[in-house]
Design an enzyme around this catalytic site. Structure first.
Site, PDB file in Angstrom:
ATOM      1  N   ASN A   9       0.875  -1.181   0.000  1.00  0.00           N
ATOM      2  CA  ASN A   9       0.000   0.000   0.000  1.00  0.00           C
ATOM      3  C   ASN A   9       0.912   1.230   0.000  1.00  0.00           C
ATOM      4  OD1 ASN A   9      -1.793   2.051   0.488  1.00  0.00           O
ATOM      5  ND2 ASN A   9      -2.419   1.346   2.524  1.00  0.00           N
ATOM      6  N   TRP A  10       0.967   1.869  -1.146  1.00  0.00           N
ATOM      7  CA  TRP A  10       1.901   3.014  -1.271  1.00  0.00           C
ATOM      8  C   TRP A  10       1.355   4.273  -0.618  1.00  0.00           C
ATOM      9  CZ3 TRP A  10       4.369   2.916  -6.894  1.00  0.00           C
ATOM     10  CH2 TRP A  10       4.999   1.670  -7.076  1.00  0.00           C
ATOM     11  N   LYS A  11       0.092   4.238  -0.214  1.00  0.00           N
ATOM     12  CA  LYS A  11      -0.565   5.400   0.418  1.00  0.00           C
ATOM     13  C   LYS A  11      -0.375   6.649  -0.455  1.00  0.00           C
ATOM     14  CE  LYS A  11      -0.157   3.129   4.838  1.00  0.00           C
ATOM     15  NZ  LYS A  11      -0.048   3.214   6.290  1.00  0.00           N
ATOM     16  N   HIS A  94      -9.483   1.091   4.932  1.00  0.00           N
ATOM     17  CA  HIS A  94      -8.208   1.270   5.638  1.00  0.00           C
ATOM     18  C   HIS A  94      -8.439   2.183   6.843  1.00  0.00           C
ATOM     19  CE1 HIS A  94      -4.109   2.399   6.560  1.00  0.00           C
ATOM     20  NE2 HIS A  94      -3.737   1.319   5.874  1.00  0.00           N
ATOM     21  N   GLU A  96      -6.862   4.555   7.981  1.00  0.00           N
ATOM     22  CA  GLU A  96      -6.659   5.982   7.711  1.00  0.00           C
ATOM     23  C   GLU A  96      -7.922   6.594   7.095  1.00  0.00           C
ATOM     24  OE1 GLU A  96      -2.964   5.422   5.591  1.00  0.00           O
ATOM     25  OE2 GLU A  96      -2.039   4.833   7.477  1.00  0.00           O
ATOM     26  N   GLU A 163      -5.099  -4.942  10.618  1.00  0.00           N
ATOM     27  CA  GLU A 163      -4.082  -3.928  10.846  1.00  0.00           C
ATOM     28  C   GLU A 163      -4.373  -3.192  12.148  1.00  0.00           C
ATOM     29  OE1 GLU A 163      -2.142  -2.746   6.817  1.00  0.00           O
ATOM     30  OE2 GLU A 163      -3.842  -1.436   7.175  1.00  0.00           O
ATOM     31  N   GLY A 169       2.664   2.391  10.836  1.00  0.00           N
ATOM     32  CA  GLY A 169       3.578   3.519  10.674  1.00  0.00           C
ATOM     33  C   GLY A 169       4.287   3.933  11.958  1.00  0.00           C
ATOM     34  N   SER A 209       3.710  -1.927  10.312  1.00  0.00           N
ATOM     35  CA  SER A 209       5.165  -1.917  10.506  1.00  0.00           C
ATOM     36  C   SER A 209       5.851  -3.227  10.087  1.00  0.00           C
ATOM     37  CB  SER A 209       5.518  -1.568  11.959  1.00  0.00           C
ATOM     38  OG  SER A 209       5.078  -0.253  12.274  1.00  0.00           O
ATOM     39  N   GLY A 230       3.047  -1.112   4.254  1.00  0.00           N
ATOM     40  CA  GLY A 230       3.040   0.312   3.931  1.00  0.00           C
ATOM     41  C   GLY A 230       4.438   0.783   3.567  1.00  0.00           C
TER      42      GLY A 230
HETATM   43  P1  13P Z   1       3.200   0.523   7.617  1.00  0.00           P
HETATM   44  O1  13P Z   1       3.714  -0.771   7.055  1.00  0.00           O
HETATM   45  O2  13P Z   1       3.891   1.729   7.077  1.00  0.00           O
HETATM   46  O3  13P Z   1       3.122   0.477   9.123  1.00  0.00           O
HETATM   47  O4  13P Z   1       1.683   0.672   7.103  1.00  0.00           O
HETATM   48  C1  13P Z   1       0.823  -0.399   7.246  1.00  0.00           C
HETATM   49  C2  13P Z   1      -0.415  -0.126   6.490  1.00  0.00           C
HETATM   50  O5  13P Z   1      -1.225   0.706   6.885  1.00  0.00           O
HETATM   51  C3  13P Z   1      -0.649  -0.853   5.243  1.00  0.00           C
HETATM   52  O6  13P Z   1      -1.930  -0.641   4.762  1.00  0.00           O
END
Ligand code: 13P
Length: 253
Positions: A9-11, A94, A96, A163, A169, A209, A230
């Protein structure tokens, strides 16, 4: 037999040219690895260019969200029909989106149904906050987040990603054992809600993470079928190593 999946997931990272450069860098290595569903989810604006770069590749393309209506006066939104021409999967719900954009369980469910209708496979994200975790409410929260997910969705290939929000993150991943235990709960819950067969067949990923240094801890666990990655999915060497380790371990099983 559940085929493992590693999804990146490149966000909200990479411009179109950066996304193209990253795909060019990753593609040869990823294409050499089998036994794993490899997925990358760049921002919407890069999907078209990345799709071209992935012609003939075994890497699957996903989006990070969608709107549930097919078309109309919804300024700024992206519809399932638009995505269906570009990619095969879509991340939905997600944390977020739930946290910063107030997405509710009802809205998330509409999006899941709209994705299937357009022929897209959803990766549905669920997870609890630190506060909920510390209050012992993890199972209650996850059950609520899954309350509208019906057997049809699982039968049609829905992928779940657990998650925990406190692990996203933060560099503070869950332990393999913690994640396995909670994913075990999710499977038992689905077994009660739907059926044992459905619970055994659904793929459930861990996210939060995940790096090349800790992926082994997760995929060595019997309940965990892969990861939603992420930050580490933006670094070619990290992402390749995560996919490679997953392939080797699950092949040996
Ligand atoms: P990180 O791997 O940066 O913690 O993010 C996880 C995530 O939200 C994947 O969708």
């Amino acid at each position: 037999m559940r085929i493992p999946m590693i999804a990146g997931n490149w966000k909200m990272n990479t411009t179109v040219s950066e996304a193209m450069a990253l795909v060019k860098e990753m593609r040869p290595g990823l294409d050499r690895i089998d036994n794993v569903d490899k997925v990358i989810c760049p921002p919407f604006v890069s999907l078209s260019a990345v799709k071209e770069l992935l012609k003939g590749s075994s890497i699957k393309l996903g989006a990070q969200d969608l709107y549930f209506e097919e078309k109309g006066a919804y300024t700024g939104e992206i519809s399932p029909l638009m995505l269906a021409e570009l990619c095969q999967l879509v991340i939905i719900g997600h944390s977020e989106r739930r946290q910063y954009f107030n997405e509710t369980v009802e809205l998330v469910d509409k999006k899941v149904k709209a994705a299937f209708k357009a022929g897209l496979k959803p990766i549905l994200c669920i997870g609890e906050t630190l506060k909920e975790n510390e209050a012992g409410k993890t199972e209650e929260v996850l059950a609520k987040q899954l309350s509208l997910t019906a057997s049809q969705a699982y039968n049609a290939g829905l992928v779940l990603a657990y998650e925990p929000i406190w692990a996203i993150g933060t560099g503070r991943a869950a332990t393999g054992q913690q994640a396995n235990q909670t994913i075990g709960f999710i499977r038992r819950h689905i077994s009660q809600q739907c059926s044992r067969e459905i619970a055994q067949a659904v793929r459930i990923l861990y996210g939060g993470s995940v790096t090349a240094a800790n992926i082994a801890e997760f995929i060595n666990q019997p309940e965990i079928d892969g990861a939603l990655v992420g930050g580490a999915s933006l670094k070619t060497s990290q992402f390749l190593s995560i996919v490679e380790q997953t392939s080797s371990f699950k092949r040996g099983k």
